[in-house]
Design an enzyme around this catalytic site. Structure first.
Site, short mmCIF file in Angstrom:
data_model
loop_
_atom_site.label_atom_id
_atom_site.label_comp_id
_atom_site.label_asym_id
_atom_site.label_seq_id
_atom_site.Cartn_x
_atom_site.Cartn_y
_atom_site.Cartn_z
N ILE A 54 0.81 -0.94 0.04
CA ILE A 54 -0.10 0.11 0.02
C ILE A 54 1.04 1.41 0.09
CG2 ILE A 54 -2.21 -1.07 1.15
CD1 ILE A 54 -1.36 0.41 3.79
N GLN A 56 5.15 3.04 -0.10
CA GLN A 56 6.76 2.73 -0.68
C GLN A 56 6.98 4.23 -0.20
OE1 GLN A 56 8.60 -0.09 -3.02
NE2 GLN A 56 10.18 0.97 -1.73
N GLY A 57 7.97 4.31 0.71
CA GLY A 57 8.47 5.39 1.17
C GLY A 57 10.06 5.14 0.95
N ALA A 58 10.89 6.34 1.39
CA ALA A 58 12.27 6.18 1.08
C ALA A 58 12.92 5.04 1.77
CB ALA A 58 13.11 7.57 1.19
N GLU A 59 12.37 4.73 3.10
CA GLU A 59 13.02 3.94 3.83
C GLU A 59 12.38 2.41 4.09
OE1 GLU A 59 15.47 4.22 6.20
OE2 GLU A 59 16.21 6.06 5.36
N ALA A 60 11.21 2.43 3.74
CA ALA A 60 10.46 1.16 4.03
C ALA A 60 9.19 0.99 2.82
CB ALA A 60 9.91 1.37 5.59
N ILE A 103 5.27 -0.79 2.75
CA ILE A 103 4.28 -1.11 3.63
C ILE A 103 3.39 -2.09 3.12
CG2 ILE A 103 2.32 -0.21 5.09
CD1 ILE A 103 5.05 0.97 6.02
N ASP A 122 8.79 12.94 13.24
CA ASP A 122 8.25 13.24 11.84
C ASP A 122 6.86 13.28 12.04
OD1 ASP A 122 8.28 13.33 9.24
OD2 ASP A 122 8.21 11.17 8.74
N1 LIG Z 1 -0.70 1.05 11.11
C1 LIG Z 1 -1.07 1.61 9.92
N2 LIG Z 1 -2.39 1.58 9.55
C2 LIG Z 1 -2.77 2.28 8.37
N3 LIG Z 1 -2.29 2.62 7.48
C3 LIG Z 1 -0.56 2.64 7.76
C4 LIG Z 1 -0.10 2.05 8.89
N4 LIG Z 1 1.26 2.16 8.81
C5 LIG Z 1 1.44 2.76 7.67
N5 LIG Z 1 0.32 3.10 6.92
C6 LIG Z 1 0.28 3.62 5.45
O1 LIG Z 1 1.54 3.51 5.06
C7 LIG Z 1 2.22 4.83 4.85
C8 LIG Z 1 3.59 4.60 5.02
O2 LIG Z 1 3.82 4.32 6.34
P1 LIG Z 1 4.93 4.98 7.40
O3 LIG Z 1 4.95 4.27 8.64
O4 LIG Z 1 4.35 6.43 7.42
O5 LIG Z 1 6.07 4.93 6.52
P2 LIG Z 1 7.12 5.94 5.91
O6 LIG Z 1 8.26 6.02 6.76
O7 LIG Z 1 7.42 5.49 4.57
O8 LIG Z 1 6.59 7.35 5.78
C9 LIG Z 1 1.45 5.74 5.90
O9 LIG Z 1 1.40 7.14 5.44
C10 LIG Z 1 -0.29 5.19 5.77
O10 LIG Z 1 -0.80 5.48 4.66
MG LIG Z 2 5.04 8.47 7.08
#
Ligand SMILES: Nc1ncnc2c1ncn2[C@@H]1O[C@H](COP(=O)(O)OP(=O)(O)O)[C@@H](O)[C@H]1O
Ligand SMILES: [Mg+2]
Length: 202
Positions: free
Chosen positions: A4, A6-10, A12, A115
């Site tokens: 769902i 894809q960020g710079a670090e992780a 999901i 953040d």
């Molecule tokens: N526990 C969660 N429940 C619902 N959505 C989540 C959850 N964790 C992450 N996401 C979704 O995934 C996106 C990226 O996750 P995040 O933890 O913010 O990582 P990043 O470091 O890539 O920003 C979030 O902006 C959100 O849309």
């Molecule tokens: Mg985030």
């Protein structure tokens, strides 16, 4: 299981009501450094989520973590990102109050989010929940808390300039109400951090 985000670090993934956050390796980092950094961040995010749960803070429940696969498994938080909700609605002052309360509680517990953006906040049925503790830390330092607020201030101005600074003023109001005595020094320092920021830009 679906990807769902894809960020710079992780990256999901969502699997029913589970979220799997997997830290990616970075080719530009030395292998050893890359591994220890991802291990450290995975463990730390898990530790913070565990602590938040102990104090009943509205964040995802941690199910498990693995510092070999570099992943964290947590509950999926249903709802929309505050970033999108604010853009569409006019109830932003209600959210400003909730942001201030959430950050006030975190700082009271000596937790720095690291953040604070409206993309890391989800409007759920039970109110505002904070996510993404990947850059979080434990600290009782006034400076760290002030910088946390400063990043929030910057994020609100850049992403929500139509309602800034009114929204941030209300965030600070409820931050003060929540964090009480502790807020005073942090807000004083925040003003200094802001000045430093201005001087840099010039
Ligand atoms: N526990 C969660 N429940 C619902 N959505 C989540 C959850 N964790 C992450 N996401 C979704 O995934 C996106 C990226 O996750 P995040 O933890 O913010 O990582 P990043 O470091 O890539 O920003 C979030 O902006 C959100 O849309
Ligand atoms: Mg985030």
């Amino acid at each position: 299981m679906i990807k769902i985000a894809q960020g710079a670090e992780a990256v999901i993934y969502k699997d029913n009501n589970k979220i799997i956050k997997e830290r990616l390796s970075k080719a530009y980092r030395l292998k050893e450094i890359d591994e220890s950094l991802r291990k450290f961040r995975t463990r730390r995010e898990a530790k913070i989520l565990g602590r938040l749960e102990e104090v009943n803070f509205p964040a995802p429940h941690l199910q498990s973590f693995c510092d070999k696969r570099m992943e964290i498994v947590m509950d999926f938080v249903a709802g929309n990102k505050l970033r999108d909700v604010i853009e569409e609605g006019d109830a932003y002052q209600k959210f400003a109050k909730q942001i201030g309360e959430r950050v006030g509680v975190l700082h009271q517990k000596d937790i720095i989010h690291g953040d604070l953006t409206t993309s890391n906040m989800i409007v759920s049925d039970s109110g505002l929940k904070l996510i993404d503790f990947g850059l979080s830390s434990f600290s009782d330092r006034v400076e760290d808390k002030a910088v946390d607020l400063f990043l929030l201030d910057r994020a609100l101005e850049s992403k929500h300039y139509e309602i800034y600074p009114a929204v941030f003023d209300n965030v600070l109001e409820s931050y003060k109400e929540t964090y009480r005595e502790g807020a005073e020094l942090v807000l004083k320092r925040f003003e200094q951090v802001r000045m430093r920021g201005r001087n840099k830009i010039k």
